[in-house]
Enzyme design. Structure first.
Site, PDB file in Angstrom:
ATOM      1  N   ASP A 145      11.568  14.942  -7.604  1.00  0.00           N
ATOM      2  CA  ASP A 145      12.110  15.804  -8.592  1.00  0.00           C
ATOM      3  C   ASP A 145      11.201  15.766  -9.805  1.00  0.00           C
ATOM      4  O   ASP A 145      11.931  15.039 -10.634  1.00  0.00           O
ATOM      5  CB  ASP A 145      13.338  16.082  -8.536  1.00  0.00           C
ATOM      6  CG  ASP A 145      13.910  17.450  -9.400  1.00  0.00           C
ATOM      7  OD1 ASP A 145      13.100  18.353  -9.462  1.00  0.00           O
ATOM      8  OD2 ASP A 145      14.793  17.268 -10.294  1.00  0.00           O
ATOM      9  N   ASP A 199       9.538  26.040 -10.293  1.00  0.00           N
ATOM     10  CA  ASP A 199      10.711  25.339  -9.566  1.00  0.00           C
ATOM     11  C   ASP A 199      10.479  25.065  -8.295  1.00  0.00           C
ATOM     12  O   ASP A 199      10.310  25.930  -7.433  1.00  0.00           O
ATOM     13  CB  ASP A 199      12.034  26.216  -9.912  1.00  0.00           C
ATOM     14  CG  ASP A 199      13.306  25.628  -9.538  1.00  0.00           C
ATOM     15  OD1 ASP A 199      13.236  24.322  -9.316  1.00  0.00           O
ATOM     16  OD2 ASP A 199      14.155  26.280  -9.092  1.00  0.00           O
TER      17      ASP A 199
END
Ligand SMILES: *[C@@H]1O[C@H](CO)[C@@H](O)[C@H](O)[C@H]1NC(C)=O
Ligand SMILES: *[C@@H]1O[C@H](CO)[C@@H](O)[C@H](O)[C@H]1NC(C)=O
Ligand SMILES: *[C@@H]1O[C@H](CO)[C@@H](O)[C@H](O)[C@H]1NC(C)=O
Ligand SMILES: *[C@@H]1O[C@H](CO)[C@@H](O)[C@H](O)[C@H]1NC(C)=O
Length: 460
Positions: free
Chosen positions: A350, A112
């Site tokens: 992202d 992440d």
């Protein structure tokens, strides 16, 4: 090609995950803020890394970043505070997993880039329902396995771990010091969290998470009772920060996302290189743009940072029909040059978000260029297009380069004979370069120079 829609249709039936994930969230509120990103050295060379992680794309599980992004996108904003919104399948995004060792124990963990803590579920942890907080069997949190605390793990006294992710998940636990190995790089004294209380949408494959964001948003708090966490976080060095501060790697990581079908289970997802670039073919011409760090801050009595996005500003968008603006592009003064809308748009980069989200004017124009055109659907929150349509030529301009999107990536199979367009309308909210974009580039996160660099990938 199987898009996120089809995937969810299969998973919802199998695991009831999406249903739980979509319908009932505990109400968490966030504010958006900015963090300074200060360079501390010149750009690192674009050399191949000695340490490369293979990422696997995990079908089950909702991407954390997509959860935050969508809560910004449509969460009922009141006075600048956003609530967690429900997600449709196309918004759930993708998670990537890789191997990690805590001491001598090996696990798969979620990678992440938006959070900073590295944690595993601890043996005997309590699983609770994300919506109701009611105690559930451990197996409901769907961790593959749990970590057993054993030497040399040394607990850090009088602090606690407490994090809430944008999709409603929350976890608490303890901190300790432990040797952590990722991609063959060992940080001997790494601060890690061991979770003893979890509300988590697991995937049955991973057992925790590795955070690649900055120290400022780590989730360590004073005292041993998380329920009393109202003070600000006590930042510590995440694993990647320790890697470069200890001189084990250069201060950059890079991502090459593969174009692979997300049909079910775990499939190859790409490469994450630490300290350099992964061994993929790419153009020698790099474009760069400085980081603008965007943070989501929990609207607690004392606001605490929860999530961070690597954000840049684009230099324009290439598509037919935007000729009227091309001569205003600072780096492209030639009026006979390629049609480029010179819009400087702030975009989040992202890998946890599936689509590209752009301002309405651009999204509409690009989608109208499909033949036959892609039509916006309120139900899907996306543009629907026939899978056999002809896609427009579309490129994103960063620095002095235009990165073209392979037409394959502009169609996501909806599972019902139609497709979702890879370019969606950001509405009044943040624009995002998600996986539809990232599959076409090598993305370099140069933390030392506080900039992002991109090179076009080979046409694959
Ligand atoms: C959580 O609670 C809700 C409401 O009672 C329920 O519908 C849901 O199935 C529960 N989730 C899990 C994973 O058991
Ligand atoms: C985590 O911290 C918040 C304050 O930011 C607190 O309200 C919450 O109860 C804590 N979580 C748990 C599970 O104790
Ligand atoms: C250029 O982009 C802006 C959004 O930033 C949009 O409003 C405008 O319609 C676009 N122009 C053309 C010709 O597509
Ligand atoms: C494209 O697919 C649609 C069904 O989605 C079909 O009706 C149409 O005939 C196809 N067009 C071509 C050119 O194959």
């Amino acid at each position: 090609m199987f898009g996120p829609r089809k995937l969810c249709a299969a998973l919802c039936i199998e695991l009831s995950l999406c249903v739980v994930g979509v319908l009932g969230f505990r109400s968490h509120k966030f504010k958006v803020g900015g963090l300074p990103a200060v360079p501390f050295q010149a750009p690192s060379p674009n050399t191949q890394a000695s340490y490369v992680l293979s990422l696997t794309r995990q079908a089950a599980g909702v991407s954390r970043s997509a959860g935050y992004v969508q809560s910004l996108r449509k969460g009922n904003e009141v006075n600048g505070v956003y609530g967690v919104a429900s997600l449709t399948s196309v918004e759930e995004g993708e998670v990537f997993l890789t191997g990690v060792e805590f001491g001598t124990e090996s696990f798969q963990a979620v990678v992440d880039t938006g959070s900073s803590d590295t944690w595993l579920a601890g043996k005997g942890f309590q699983c609770v329902n994300v919506t109701t907080g009611a105690v559930e069997p451990e197996s409901d949190c769907l961790f593959a396995s749990t970590y057993t605390i054993e030497p040399p793990f040394t607990e850090i006294p009088d602090v606690n771990f407490n994090i809430t992710y944008g999709d409603g998940e929350f976890l608490t636990g303890i901190f300790g010091i432990e040797p952590v190995t990722i991609a063959g790089i060992t940080v001997k004294n790494q601060q890690v969290a061991v979770v003893d209380y979890a509300a988590w949408f697991g995937d049955g494959v991973s057992s925790g998470l590795i955070g690649f964001a900055f120290p400022s948003i780590t989730s360590q708090y004073a005292g041993t009772n998380p329920a009393l966490d109202t003070t600000s976080n006590i930042p510590y060095n995440p694993v990647f920060t320790n890697m470069y501060e200890e001189g084990l790697v250069a201060p950059l990581f890079s991502l090459a996302i593969e174009r692979s079908s997300l049909m079910s289970g775990t499939v190859p997802g790409g490469l994450l290189a630490i300290g350099g670039l992964p061994p993929v073919l790419f153009s020698p011409i790099f474009a760069s743009a400085p980081f603008q760090l965007l943070t989501m801050v929990a609207d607690a009595p004392t606001p605490v940072p929860q999530y961070q996005f690597y954000t840049i500003t684009t230099n324009g968008f290439y598509y037919e029909g935007s000729e009227d603006t091309h001569w205003s592009l600072p780096n492209f003064p030639n009026p006979f040059g390629p049609p480029t809308n010179a819009s400087q748009v702030q975009v989040i980069v992202d890998s946890g978000t599936t689509l590209i989200y752009l301002p309405n004017g651009i999204a509409n124009a690009v989608n109208a260029l499909f033949d036959p055109p892609a039509i916006y659907s309120d139900d899907e929150g996306a543009y629907i297009v026939e899978c056999n349509a002809t896609a427009p030529e579309f490129g994103v301009r960063i620095g002095a380069e235009t990165f073209f999107i392979n037409s394959e990536d502009l169609f996501l199979d909806n599972g019902d004979g139609t497709c979702i367009s890879g370019v969606d309308d950001a509405g009044d909210s943040l624009s995002i370069l998600g996986d539809v974009f990232l599959k076409n580039v090598l993305a370099v996160f140069d933390v030392g120079a506080s900039e992002m660099r991109f090179a076009a990938r080979e046409f694959y």
